[in-house]
Design an enzyme around this catalytic site. Sequence first.
Site, short mmCIF file in Angstrom:
data_model
loop_
_atom_site.label_atom_id
_atom_site.label_comp_id
_atom_site.label_asym_id
_atom_site.label_seq_id
_atom_site.Cartn_x
_atom_site.Cartn_y
_atom_site.Cartn_z
N GLY A 12 0.84 -1.21 0.00
CA GLY A 12 0.00 0.00 0.00
C GLY A 12 0.86 1.25 0.00
N ARG A 73 1.24 -5.00 -5.48
CA ARG A 73 1.57 -6.25 -4.80
C ARG A 73 2.03 -7.21 -5.91
NH1 ARG A 73 -2.76 -4.11 -1.41
NH2 ARG A 73 -1.62 -3.44 0.45
N ASP A 104 5.83 -4.92 6.16
CA ASP A 104 6.41 -6.22 6.52
C ASP A 104 6.54 -7.18 5.35
OD1 ASP A 104 6.68 -5.57 9.11
OD2 ASP A 104 5.00 -6.78 9.85
N THR A 126 4.21 2.97 5.55
CA THR A 126 2.79 2.59 5.68
C THR A 126 2.10 3.58 6.62
OG1 THR A 126 1.25 1.00 6.69
CG2 THR A 126 3.52 0.85 7.41
N ASP A 128 -0.14 2.79 8.65
CA ASP A 128 -0.65 2.08 9.83
C ASP A 128 0.25 2.15 11.07
OD1 ASP A 128 -2.66 1.24 8.09
OD2 ASP A 128 -1.64 -0.64 7.62
N ASP A 130 2.41 0.06 11.85
CA ASP A 130 2.34 -1.28 12.44
C ASP A 130 3.63 -2.08 12.19
OD1 ASP A 130 2.04 -1.56 9.70
OD2 ASP A 130 0.42 -3.02 9.81
N ARG A 172 -5.34 -1.55 9.30
CA ARG A 172 -5.27 -3.01 9.09
C ARG A 172 -5.57 -3.72 10.41
NH1 ARG A 172 -2.68 -5.63 4.45
NH2 ARG A 172 -1.71 -3.65 3.95
#
Length: 320
Positions: A12, A73, A104, A126, A128, A130, A172
């Site tokens: 993303g 992707r 990741d 990202t 996020d 995360d 996410r």
Amino acid sequence: MEKKIGVLTSGGDSPGMNAAVRAVTRTAIYKGFKVIGIRRGYNGLLNRDMVELKVRDVSDIIQRGGTAIFTARCPEFKEWANVEKAAQICREENMAGVVVIGGDGSFRGAADLSKAGIPCVGLPGTIDNDIQCSEYTIGYDTAMNTVVELIDKLRDTCHSHDRCAVVEVMGRHAGHIALNTGIACGATAVLVPEVKWDIKEVIDKILEVRGSGKKQFIIVVAEGVGNTIDIAKQIEDATGIESRATILGHVQRGGSPTVRDRVVASEMGYYAVELLEKGIGNRVVGMKDGKVYDVDIQEALSMKKPFNDRLYTICNEINF
Ligand code: ADP
Ligand code: F6P
């Protein structure tokens, strides 16, 4: 033959990826490398969809969201034969290494390509936040500022109608965006996947604060929590307060990056090229105690990122 450094964005997109691509390009050129922009993530390597990036090719992108070299992707990259094919193409192109900007999944690809003999350095990109090995990810600040701006607009209309806005934000499986924007917007409740929650407690809190005279409510729901439309319906049914669900969606991924994202992206991009210049690969660049550092990719992937429980407590105790 002149040595080259490749750069790609994968997974993303996030605001600030362009600033990172620019920093990698300018640093590498300054250090005497040619730079190859690999388009659409690992696809660009497998299809040889690559373009030389010169100094002026990365002008006028630091302030733009998205990624000028595109992202995608590439499930085929999980197959070892394709990793070997990509490594062979890198060797033919005389690439001294590749900077991979993503999350990741993208780092797993970077670890594989390093194993196949091409030093790779990952940069955390990202919205996020995360990524376990880094306190901060490129794009997080911009996304949160976008969310806050949008929730402030929702608050205006909630105020006029005495309504409850149930707002779903991205993240996410993580609730970092939800928690921080919930604090920043004075949300009555914040629901995140990291903390067990109960709709009855949310409803009781709304009723309790309504008793003190509050008439409009913001509830922030992280996307990893469940069905936001259902949550809004349950609140309306139990409280009688008109409730509207708003799913903010991909608008959170766009927009001009904030100062923080531009600066972090520039610092991390610079650092990544310094590693590749020394022939060091299989590393992720992250942030620890506010400083940019690097860590082995496997180690990075096995780390655990703590959730900010104290901030969650603060959120619950000051927002009523
Ligand atoms: P993110 O990088 O944001 O976590 P994805 O999980 O979608 O996003 O991964 C992005 C891309 O990274 C994948 O499409 C694929 O090309 C590559 N990738 C993901 N997982 C692996 C893996 N286990 N091995 C090799 N490449 C991978
Ligand atoms: O990782 C960034 C992110 O925007 C997540 O917050 C969200 O769950 C996901 O990507 C959406 O992915 P896509 O753009 O493929 O719909």
